[in-house]
Design an enzyme around this catalytic site. Structure first.
Site, short mmCIF file in Angstrom:
data_model
loop_
_atom_site.label_atom_id
_atom_site.label_comp_id
_atom_site.label_asym_id
_atom_site.label_seq_id
_atom_site.Cartn_x
_atom_site.Cartn_y
_atom_site.Cartn_z
N CYS A 1 -5.88 -17.38 13.80
CA CYS A 1 -5.50 -16.67 15.02
C CYS A 1 -5.83 -17.57 16.20
CB CYS A 1 -6.30 -15.38 15.17
SG CYS A 1 -6.16 -14.29 13.75
N ARG B 1 7.07 -0.21 2.46
CA ARG B 1 6.78 -1.37 3.29
C ARG B 1 5.67 -2.23 2.68
NH1 ARG B 1 5.15 3.48 5.05
NH2 ARG B 1 3.19 3.78 6.16
N ARG C 1 0.83 -1.21 0.00
CA ARG C 1 0.00 0.00 0.00
C ARG C 1 0.87 1.26 0.00
NH1 ARG C 1 -4.87 -1.00 2.43
NH2 ARG C 1 -3.79 -2.34 3.91
N TYR C 2 1.98 1.24 0.72
CA TYR C 2 2.89 2.38 0.83
C TYR C 2 4.22 1.98 0.19
CZ TYR C 2 -0.33 3.13 4.79
OH TYR C 2 -1.44 3.26 5.58
N CYS D 1 -12.91 -7.80 14.48
CA CYS D 1 -11.76 -7.95 13.58
C CYS D 1 -12.00 -7.28 12.23
CB CYS D 1 -11.46 -9.43 13.35
SG CYS D 1 -10.13 -9.68 12.18
N ASP E 1 -7.86 4.05 9.25
CA ASP E 1 -7.54 3.46 7.95
C ASP E 1 -8.66 3.87 7.01
OD1 ASP E 1 -5.49 1.61 6.86
OD2 ASP E 1 -5.57 0.83 8.91
N CYS F 1 -11.29 -11.99 17.42
CA CYS F 1 -11.84 -10.77 17.99
C CYS F 1 -13.15 -10.45 17.27
CB CYS F 1 -10.86 -9.63 17.80
SG CYS F 1 -9.17 -10.09 18.29
N ARG G 1 -10.37 -7.95 9.61
CA ARG G 1 -10.21 -8.93 8.52
C ARG G 1 -11.08 -10.15 8.78
NH1 ARG G 1 -4.17 -7.78 8.53
NH2 ARG G 1 -4.01 -6.09 7.04
N LYS H 1 -3.51 4.96 6.22
CA LYS H 1 -3.81 5.51 7.55
C LYS H 1 -3.65 7.02 7.57
CE LYS H 1 -2.36 1.54 10.26
NZ LYS H 1 -2.20 0.68 9.07
N ASP I 1 -12.59 -0.08 12.36
CA ASP I 1 -12.85 -0.15 10.91
C ASP I 1 -14.29 -0.56 10.63
OD1 ASP I 1 -10.19 0.49 9.99
OD2 ASP I 1 -9.57 -1.44 10.83
S1 SF4 Z 1 -7.97 -8.58 15.12
FE1 SF4 Z 1 -8.45 -10.20 13.64
S2 SF4 Z 1 -6.46 -10.76 12.80
FE2 SF4 Z 1 -6.06 -9.67 14.74
S3 SF4 Z 1 -5.97 -11.31 16.31
FE3 SF4 Z 1 -8.08 -10.52 16.28
S4 SF4 Z 1 -9.12 -11.95 14.88
FE4 SF4 Z 1 -6.93 -12.19 14.49
#
Ligand code: SF4
Length: 346
Positions: A96, A87, A83-84, A103, A303, A100, A105, A310, A266
């Protein structure tokens, strides 16, 4: 625990219609370390809010999107997001230890997510990094790269080591907090490679996450030569009040973790119940600025949806004036800069 049924069997109060549909749609994962921090009878407990599924996740709003930060728009080869200029993200895994509920993603991670890069895809991703001399930093994210074994992490670092232009390797992870026992000497040594500086961005959102085991994991990383920075998400009902946020930032610093990013949440699907207004976020970071040591200041960032990157969201303390600037101090008093001289006041 990886399902609604397992959570119910463990005594979590989840007698809510529709929760199975949440489990069908989004991955569930709670480690023993996290389960020990959750009050199973209080769905509004800040740890429960982060990890225990809720029916609100089935409600998506028009502005929410499957790829809220636009990874796909900047992915030249599988597993790379460029994206940049200086990096890239290298997303080797999409699993994971915990999932979360907010999340960003969530459509990509978990058992039904994008999986792990195949050997051929990983070869192509490493070749892309080697071919692009402008890449100074490689950020291993996912998923959580620290679910990989020390052997696989060492293999990855050994493949990055000969690429001269890559100087920094950064890992983004929740493992030191949610599965701290994984951070042993073998893992710490696997994260380092000759000629590279390793950073690790620890994701934590509430001061209760700084358990004795997590603190041991942080110390092992720092003393093993890994520099630590933080990343947190500003989440309604978890950390959207000054006292919690202050304790979180101070907790990072006390554990030799420099606060780095405080993310505005997000627009991931089904996460509206976590959303805080930008104005509230700005108010909170202004309070941090006024009342906490400079070491405890994260950069509050958004973001921009669509993959535009960002941008800092904090309100600037300086405004252009007729002559120079007007600058607010930590107590809100405004001063002329440069200060007026006797001659300029005539
Ligand atoms: S935010 Fe998403 S990618 Fe990061 S640890 Fe939690 S579930 Fe996994």
């Amino acid at each position: 625990m990886k399902s609604v049924a397992e959570l119910q069997a463990a005594g979590f109060a989840l007698n809510v219609t529709g929760l199975d549909a949440v489990g069908d749609k989004y991955a569930i994962g709670i480690t023993p370390a996290v389960a020990a921090l959750i009050d199973p009878n209080d769905p509004n407990d800040p740890m429960a809010r982060q990890f225990v599924p809720r029916v609100e996740e089935l409600t998506t709003t028009p502005e929410e999107r499957d790829d809220p930060i636009g990874d796909l728009a900047h992915s030249p080869v599988e597993g790379i997001v460029h994206r940049y200029p200086d990096r890239v993200l290298l997303k080797a895994v999409h699993v994971c230890p915990v999932y979360c509920r907010f999340c960003f993603r969530r459509e990509m991670v978990g058992p039904q997510g994008l999986g792990t890069l195949t050997p051929a895809e990983l070869d192509a991703a490493i070749a892309y990094i080697a071919e692009h001399e402008e890449i100074w930093e490689v950020i291993l994210t996912g998923g959580d790269p620290l679910v990989l074994s020390p052997r696989r992490l060492r293999d990855l670092m050994e493949r990055l080591a000969p690429i001269e232009h890559v100087k920094i390797v950064r890992f983004h992870t929740r493992v030191p907090v949610v599965e701290p026992e994984r951070v042993d000497d073998a893992m710490v040594s696997a994260l380092r490679a000759s000629g590279k500086t390793t950073y690790l961005a620890v994701h934590a959102n509430h001061p209760r996450e700084f358990t004795a085991a997590a603190k041991t994991a942080f110390a092992r990383l720092v003393e093993g030569g890994v520099a630590l920075v933080s990343q947190s998400v500003l989440l309604a009902g978890v950390n959207d009040d000054f006292d919690t946020l202050a304790a979180l930032m101070r907790g990072f610093v006390e554990n030799r973790i420099k606060p780095y990013y405080l993310h505005h949440p997000d627009l991931a699907p089904g996460t509206g119940h976590f959303r805080v207004s930008v104005e509230r976020g700005q108010e909170l970071v202004a309070q941090l600025r006024g009342r906490l040591s400079g070491l405890c200041q994260p950069t509050y960032v958004l973001d921009i949806p669509g993959g535009h990157g960002k941008s800092p969201l904090a309100v600037s303390m300086a405004q252009l004036a007729d002559q120079g600037h007007l600058v607010a101090d930590w107590q809100g008093n405004v001063h002329q800069y440069p200060p007026k001289t006797p001659n300029s006041e005539q």
